[in-house]
Motif scaffolding. Structure first.
Motif, PDB file in Angstrom:
ATOM      1  N   UNK A 139     -18.122  84.526  55.977  1.00 27.20           N
ATOM      2  CA  UNK A 139     -17.818  83.889  54.694  1.00 27.20           C
ATOM      3  C   UNK A 139     -16.332  83.559  54.606  1.00 27.20           C
ATOM      4  N   UNK A 140     -15.502  84.481  55.018  1.00 27.27           N
ATOM      5  CA  UNK A 140     -14.053  84.252  54.991  1.00 27.27           C
ATOM      6  C   UNK A 140     -13.674  83.077  55.876  1.00 27.27           C
ATOM      7  N   UNK A 141     -14.240  83.012  57.099  1.00 31.69           N
ATOM      8  CA  UNK A 141     -13.879  81.934  58.012  1.00 31.69           C
ATOM      9  C   UNK A 141     -14.378  80.576  57.517  1.00 31.69           C
ATOM     10  N   UNK A 142     -15.584  80.549  56.957  1.00 30.70           N
ATOM     11  CA  UNK A 142     -16.112  79.296  56.413  1.00 30.70           C
ATOM     12  C   UNK A 142     -15.235  78.810  55.261  1.00 30.70           C
ATOM     13  N   UNK A 143     -14.827  79.719  54.412  1.00 33.30           N
ATOM     14  CA  UNK A 143     -13.970  79.332  53.289  1.00 33.30           C
ATOM     15  C   UNK A 143     -12.621  78.804  53.768  1.00 33.30           C
ATOM     16  N   UNK A 144     -12.062  79.436  54.789  1.00 36.26           N
ATOM     17  CA  UNK A 144     -10.784  78.959  55.330  1.00 36.26           C
ATOM     18  C   UNK A 144     -10.945  77.562  55.919  1.00 36.26           C
ATOM     19  N   UNK A 145     -12.017  77.350  56.690  1.00 34.60           N
ATOM     20  CA  UNK A 145     -12.261  76.033  57.293  1.00 34.60           C
ATOM     21  C   UNK A 145     -12.450  74.968  56.224  1.00 34.60           C
ATOM     22  N   UNK A 146     -13.223  75.301  55.194  1.00 27.56           N
ATOM     23  CA  UNK A 146     -13.464  74.338  54.124  1.00 27.56           C
ATOM     24  C   UNK A 146     -12.202  74.077  53.310  1.00 27.56           C
ATOM     25  N   UNK A 147     -11.385  75.103  53.130  1.00 26.98           N
ATOM     26  CA  UNK A 147     -10.129  74.898  52.417  1.00 26.98           C
ATOM     27  C   UNK A 147      -9.250  73.903  53.175  1.00 26.98           C
ATOM     28  N   UNK A 148      -9.146  74.067  54.480  1.00 28.03           N
ATOM     29  CA  UNK A 148      -8.361  73.132  55.292  1.00 28.03           C
ATOM     30  C   UNK A 148      -8.881  71.708  55.118  1.00 28.03           C
ATOM     31  N   UNK A 149     -10.198  71.576  55.092  1.00 27.56           N
ATOM     32  CA  UNK A 149     -10.814  70.253  54.933  1.00 27.56           C
ATOM     33  C   UNK A 149     -10.446  69.646  53.583  1.00 27.56           C
ATOM     34  N   UNK A 150     -10.620  70.406  52.509  1.00 27.89           N
ATOM     35  CA  UNK A 150     -10.324  69.889  51.173  1.00 27.89           C
ATOM     36  C   UNK A 150      -8.831  69.601  50.995  1.00 27.89           C
ATOM     37  N   UNK A 151      -7.990  70.453  51.587  1.00 28.95           N
ATOM     38  CA  UNK A 151      -6.545  70.241  51.465  1.00 28.95           C
ATOM     39  C   UNK A 151      -6.128  68.952  52.154  1.00 28.95           C
ATOM     40  N   UNK A 152      -6.684  68.688  53.339  1.00 27.20           N
ATOM     41  CA  UNK A 152      -6.384  67.433  54.044  1.00 27.20           C
ATOM     42  C   UNK A 152      -6.924  66.235  53.281  1.00 27.20           C
ATOM     43  N   UNK A 153      -8.115  66.414  52.708  1.00 24.29           N
ATOM     44  CA  UNK A 153      -8.745  65.316  51.972  1.00 24.29           C
ATOM     45  C   UNK A 153      -7.912  64.911  50.768  1.00 24.29           C
ATOM     46  N   UNK A 154      -7.347  65.888  50.088  1.00 22.54           N
ATOM     47  CA  UNK A 154      -6.451  65.600  48.973  1.00 22.54           C
ATOM     48  C   UNK A 154      -7.097  65.037  47.731  1.00 22.54           C
ATOM     49  N   UNK A 155      -8.381  65.289  47.531  1.00 26.47           N
ATOM     50  CA  UNK A 155      -9.089  64.726  46.378  1.00 26.47           C
ATOM     51  C   UNK A 155      -9.386  65.760  45.292  1.00 26.47           C
TER      52      UNK A 155
END
Length: 325
Positions: free
Chosen positions: A280-296
């Motif tokens: 769960x921690x790793x999935x959240x970190x990966x998704x956070x990176x995705x959303x941060x790059x997306x910038x939306x």
């Protein structure tokens, strides 16, 4: 054994039901039990999906299930393959990536794009030789390619030059003509889409180089998992991703999705030297990176998308993440 993802199989199932097919008998034919598509990590045999589609066609009076399934396709149907298409700089790059990674969604066949000075074409090579039995899948593939391309171009009336199908003409050709809006040839030697070459190099408004690079890394890992035989931990990660937008994911809820007890889930993860909280921690970190790059999304929206109760809980959790995140 060739397989398809849960999302891809469900697209045909839902469309068949929209045309009046019986969901219970479709589930039986799909060999999916009484609650199909509960487990987002499940994959279905291509032959079972084809059998389900043809039962749907029989029950729905040969309605254009394949065509409508493709029309219903959106980039989200294809997971990270669809996300990569949205971040691609051109349609050419999106089509190339689809060819490389489409096995993650479907293994019915393979597409290949070719571009010359006067035309561009996508050829479809299905794994089964019988063109009429493969007809609904071929129609879905071509309609999906056109529909997603129009979406990426923001031109929903963009015309195709020509469509070539190996299968025989359907009894009612009007829906096909209305959607493709071009000349359609049946009984051909190959399944092929033809369109203007200028379209494939036209810059896409939503292209994002950094996000695309991140997505390609994720796709390479997913393809490696698929080729090696997905680990149990990989399946649990997919369940976590499915649960994240809805609520705070728990091992108990993931176990329900997978049809297991919570103890069995924990035991099987332990054999792979991991646990639910680590995943769960790793999935959240990966998704956070995705959303941060997306910038939306705002930080509050990201917190919600990652399954945290509020932004404060998200901020507390981030203190224990690696510094580089």
């Amino acid at each position: 054994m060739q397989t398809v993802s849960t999302l891809y199989a469900r697209a045909f199932f839902d469309t068949a039901c929209q045309f009046g097919a019986n969901p219970d008998t479709l589930s039986i034919r799909l060999q999916a039990g009484t609650t199909p598509f509960t487990n987002p990590a499940q994959r279905f045999a291509c032959t079972s999906v084809l059998d389900m589609i043809h039962l749907g066609l029989k029950q729905a009076g040969n309605a254009p299930i394949g065509l409508q399934t493709g029309i219903n396709f959106t980039p989200s149907t294809f997971g990270d393959v669809g996300n990569a298409a949205m971040c691609s700089p051109t349609l050419l790059r999106a089509a190339e990536l689809n060819s490389i990674y489409q096995r993650l969604n479907q293994q019915f066949g393979r597409t290949r794009i070719e571009v010359s000075s006067d035309t561009a074409s996508i050829t479809w090579t299905p794994f089964m030789e019988d063109p009429d039995f493969m007809r609904p899948v071929t129609e879905a593939v071509f309609a999906g390619l056109v529909n997603v391309a129009r979406w990426l171009l923001w031109q929903h009336d963009e015309r195709v030059r020509a469509v070539h199908f190996r299968h025989a003409a359907p009894s009612d050709q009007a829906p096909y003509q209305a959607f493709f809006n071009c000349e359609i040839f049946y009984g051909q030697d190959v399944d092929r889409l033809e369109f203007d070459p200028e379209l494939v190099t036209k810059p896409l408004n939503q292209g994002h180089t950094e996000m695309l690079s991140m997505l390609i890394d994720r796709l390479n890992r997913a393809l490696e998992d698929l080729d090696k035989g997905q680990s149990f931990a990989s399946d649990v990660r997919k369940c976590i991703l499915h649960l994240l937008p809805e609520d705070r994911p728990t091992a108990a809820r993931a176990a329900v999705l997978m049809g297991l007890s919570e103890k069995t889930l924990a035991r099987r993860l332990a054999t792979e030297q991991t646990g639910f909280r680590d995943l769960l921690r790793q999935v959240r970190i990966d998704q956070y990176k995705f959303y941060a790059k997306q910038g939306l999304k705002s930080q509050a929206e990201i917190a919600q998308a990652l399954g945290y109760s509020d932004q404060s809980a998200f901020s507390r959790a981030r203190r224990h993440w690696p510094r580089e995140v």
